[in-house]
Design an enzyme around this catalytic site. Structure first.
Site, PDB file in Angstrom:
ATOM      1  N   HIS A 127       0.612  -1.353  -0.085  1.00  0.00           N
ATOM      2  CA  HIS A 127      -0.077  -0.163   0.095  1.00  0.00           C
ATOM      3  C   HIS A 127       1.045   1.255  -0.213  1.00  0.00           C
ATOM      4  O   HIS A 127       0.950   2.275  -0.575  1.00  0.00           O
ATOM      5  CB  HIS A 127      -1.040  -0.094   1.338  1.00  0.00           C
ATOM      6  CG  HIS A 127      -2.099  -1.058   0.888  1.00  0.00           C
ATOM      7  ND1 HIS A 127      -3.257  -1.285   0.636  1.00  0.00           N
ATOM      8  CD2 HIS A 127      -2.512  -2.160   1.125  1.00  0.00           C
ATOM      9  CE1 HIS A 127      -4.073  -1.695   0.972  1.00  0.00           C
ATOM     10  NE2 HIS A 127      -3.286  -2.846   0.920  1.00  0.00           N
ATOM     11  N   ASP A 185      -7.289  -2.060  -1.642  1.00  0.00           N
ATOM     12  CA  ASP A 185      -8.134  -2.606  -1.184  1.00  0.00           C
ATOM     13  C   ASP A 185      -8.979  -1.880  -1.917  1.00  0.00           C
ATOM     14  O   ASP A 185     -10.216  -0.879  -1.603  1.00  0.00           O
ATOM     15  CB  ASP A 185      -8.605  -2.523  -0.068  1.00  0.00           C
ATOM     16  CG  ASP A 185      -6.803  -3.653   0.884  1.00  0.00           C
ATOM     17  OD1 ASP A 185      -6.487  -4.097   0.540  1.00  0.00           O
ATOM     18  OD2 ASP A 185      -6.568  -3.149   2.122  1.00  0.00           O
ATOM     19  N   GLU A 214      -6.381 -13.103  -0.356  1.00  0.00           N
ATOM     20  CA  GLU A 214      -7.111 -11.796   0.177  1.00  0.00           C
ATOM     21  C   GLU A 214      -7.275 -11.542  -1.612  1.00  0.00           C
ATOM     22  O   GLU A 214      -6.937 -10.955  -2.498  1.00  0.00           O
ATOM     23  CB  GLU A 214      -6.151 -10.619   0.338  1.00  0.00           C
ATOM     24  CG  GLU A 214      -5.318 -10.949   1.231  1.00  0.00           C
ATOM     25  CD  GLU A 214      -4.766  -9.508   2.154  1.00  0.00           C
ATOM     26  OE1 GLU A 214      -5.038  -8.127   1.179  1.00  0.00           O
ATOM     27  OE2 GLU A 214      -4.439  -9.274   2.914  1.00  0.00           O
ATOM     28  N   HIS A 243      -7.913  -7.126  -2.525  1.00  0.00           N
ATOM     29  CA  HIS A 243      -5.777  -6.368  -3.123  1.00  0.00           C
ATOM     30  C   HIS A 243      -5.451  -6.262  -4.389  1.00  0.00           C
ATOM     31  O   HIS A 243      -5.415  -7.918  -4.492  1.00  0.00           O
ATOM     32  CB  HIS A 243      -5.400  -7.219  -1.904  1.00  0.00           C
ATOM     33  CG  HIS A 243      -3.797  -6.472  -1.759  1.00  0.00           C
ATOM     34  ND1 HIS A 243      -3.386  -5.467  -0.423  1.00  0.00           N
ATOM     35  CD2 HIS A 243      -2.851  -5.372  -2.570  1.00  0.00           C
ATOM     36  CE1 HIS A 243      -1.966  -4.441  -1.226  1.00  0.00           C
ATOM     37  NE2 HIS A 243      -1.857  -5.349  -2.389  1.00  0.00           N
TER      38      HIS A 243
END
Ligand SMILES: [Zn+2]
Length: 458
Positions: free
Chosen positions: A373, A380, A423, A426
C-alpha cells in the site's frame, strides 16, 4: 313501460355519481411515493402528513436523521410512520434533490460543466433517486458520476456509465453532493509505428485529449489477424509481416498504428538452456525492481522515505477504465483503502501485534516498509475482509482485472509463495503486459511467476 325506463335512468345517474365520487376519492387519497416513502394522505399546506416505509433499516436511518436534524417533527415509532406538518416538509426539506447545471468549483474538474445534485436536504435514506437528464448530457450516451465527500473531496463513483433520458442515481453513504459530467473526446494520439518480434507482447499506448474525456473506450480494426492478435489493448505478434491497426474512439475519432513484425532469429539448439532467473535489482532510490516492475514483499521492503502520497496516476487511469466496464456489467467497485504511508503502517501493524501477537499479525498485515500500500500501486477494493471472497464483485475482479493491468496480489493457494493468506480484494497494478502473462500462467502470484521469495529475514 315509461315508468320503468325512468327508473332505469335514475339508476344510471346514481351509478355514474358513485363512480365519480370513487374517482375523486381515489385522486384525493392516492398514495404518493417519494424516495421509496409512501406519503399517506395529502401533502397540502398545513396538513399533517404521514410517511411510511416498510424497510426497517431505512426506517432506523430516517428516525436517526430526524432526531438529529428536525426538532419540530413528531415521530410515531409505531407502524413505521412519521407525522409531520406538510408546510414544514415543504419549507425545510427538498422533496426532490436539487438538480441543476453548475460548474464544479474545486477538485481536478474545476470549471467543468456538470449536472449538480445537492443531496443536503433530502432525507438520505433511499438507495436510489431517478430523474430526467438534460438533453445535452444524455445525447452523448455516457456520463461520469462524481461524489463530493463530507470532507469535500471529489471521487469518481461511476465511470463511463451508459445513460438514457432518465438517470438512476445510486445514493452512496458518504457523499453530500453529486456531479454528473460529460467530457467529449476530441483526439487520440499514439505512436505511429511499433516494431515487434514474433511472439512479443506489447501494450498499445494511447493519449486521449482532453485527458478527462468520459468515454475512452476504443475499438481496434483493420489489421491482419494472421500477423497480430489484439486483446484488451495488448498486441501479440503472431508471425512476420506488416499491418495497420485502425483505432476508433467515441464519436469516430480515429488514429492508426503501423505494425512491423520481424521473424524471430533462429536460435542454435546448443544455446538453448534453462531460462535465466530474472534478477531483482535495487535502484538508487532504494526500491527493488524486476524488469522495471516494482517489487514489495517480505523480502523486498520499500525505504521509509518512499512516499508518493497517493495512488499513482497509472493505477488510477487503469482503475477508472476498469470501473467503466464494471459499471456496464452491473458491478459496483470502489477503492476502500489505497495509498498508506510508512507511518500509517507503523500504527496499523502495532495495533494488530497487540491484538493477535506478532506471528499471527504477520500472516495478514505487513510490517512497516513491507506493505504494498506504500507503493501507490496497490489498493483494497470494496471490502477488505474474507466476507468479500466469492461475492459477485470478487469474482468479476478475479476474472477481469488483468485486462486493465491488475493482478490479485495474494491469490488462493499461493500462500507459500506470498507469505500472506488469500486476499480477494487486494489488487496490484503491474501493467497490461505482465498482468496478461500472469493471467495466462494461471493467475499465480508475482513471487511464483518471478521465482522470488517473500520471507522476513528475522
Ligand atoms: Zn491490501
Amino acid at each position: 313501460m315509461r315508468k320503468r325506463r325512468k327508473r332505469l335512468r335514475i339508476d344510471r345517474i346514481f351509478i355514474c355519481l358513485l363512480i365519480l365520487v370513487g374517482l375523486v376519492c381515489l385522486i384525493r387519497f392516492s398514495i404518493y411515493t417519494i424516495f421509496g416513502f409512501k406519503i399517506l394522505g395529502e401533502a397540502k399546506k398545513g396538513n399533517t402528513i404521514k410517511l411510511y416505509h416498510d424497510n426497517a433499516n431505512i426506517w432506523k436511518k430516517t428516525v436517526k436523521y430526524i432526531n438529529e436534524n428536525m426538532d419540530e417533527v413528531n415521530i410515531k415509532y409505531k407502524n413505521y410512520t412519521i407525522t409531520m406538518d406538510s408546510s414544514y416538509f415543504k419549507r425545510n426539506m427538498n422533496i426532490k434533490p436539487s438538480v441543476e447545471n453548475k460548474k464544479i468549483t474545486s477538485g481536478d474538474f474545476y470549471k467543468q460543466k456538470g449536472l449538480y445534485i445537492n443531496n443536503n436536504n433530502v432525507i438520505n435514506v433511499s438507495s436510489k433517486i431517478k430523474f430526467k437528464l438534460p438533453r445535452y448530457i444524455y445525447k452523448n450516451g455516457y456520463v461520469d458520476l462524481y461524489g463530493v465527500s463530507n470532507e469535500g473531496s471529489y471521487e469518481l463513483l461511476e465511470s463511463r456509465k451508459k445513460v438514457d433520458k432518465y438517470y438512476t442515481l445510486n445514493i452512496y453513504d458518504n457523499y453530500k453532493e453529486y456531479y454528473i459530467t460529460y467530457v467529449k473526446l476530441e483526439d487520440i494520439k499514439t505512436t505511429q509505428q511499433y516494431v515487434l518480434d514474433e511472439g512479443e507482447i506489447k501494450e498499445i499506448r494511447l493519449e486521449f485529449s482532453p485527458t478527462n474525456a468520459t468515454n475512452k473506450k476504443v475499438s481496434y480494426s483493420g489489421y491482419d489477424k494472421s500477423i497480430i492478435s489484439i486483446e484488451h489493448g495488448v498486441i501479440t505478434a503472431l508471425k512476420e509481416g506488416k499491418t495497420t491497426i485502425k483505432i476508433k474512439g467515441d464519436d469516430m475519432t480515429t488514429a492508426r498504428i503501423k505494425i512491423v513484425v520481424n521473424k524471430k532469429k533462429e536460435e542454435k539448439k546448443e544455446e538453448k538452456k534453462e531460462p535465466e532467473k530474472p534478477k531483482v535489482t535495487k535502484g538508487d532510490d532504494g526500491i527493488y525492481y524486476i524488469d522495471g516492475i516494482m517489487i514489495v514483499n517480505k523480502s523486498y521492503p520499500l525505504p521509509s522515505s518512499y512516499d508518493p502520497g497517493k495512488l499513482l496516476p497509472e493505477f488510477m487511469s487503469a482503475f477508472n477504465e476498469m470501473l467503466g466496464d464494471a459499471t456496464s456489467d452491473g458491478i459496483k467497485l470502489w477503492i476502500q483503502s489505497g495509498y498508506r504511508s510508512y507511518d500509517y503502517q507503523v500504527g496499523l501493524y502495532d495495533k494488530y501485534v497487540k491484538q493477535d501477537g506478532k506471528d499471527k499479525a504477520d500472516t495478514y498485515s505487513a510490517r512497516p516498509g513491507y506493505s504494498e500500500h506504500q507503493s501507490g500501486l496497490a489498493a483494497d477494493i470494496n471490502n477488505p475482509s474474507s466476507s468479500f471472497n466469492g461475492t459477485k464483485e470478487a469474482i468479476w475482479l478475479k476474472e477481469n482485472c488483468y485486462k486493465y493491468g491488475f493482478i490479485i496480489r495474494f491469490p488462493e493457494g499461493e500462500e507459500n509463495y506470498t507469505g500472506y493468506k488469500y486476499e480477494s480484494w487486494h489488487i496490484r497494478y503491474v501493467g497490461k503486459v505482465l498482468a496478461k502473462k500472469i493471467h495466462d500462467a494461471g493467475d499465480i502470484s508475482l513471487e511464483h511467476y518471478y521465482n522470488i521469495e517473500s520471507k522476513y529475514s528475522n
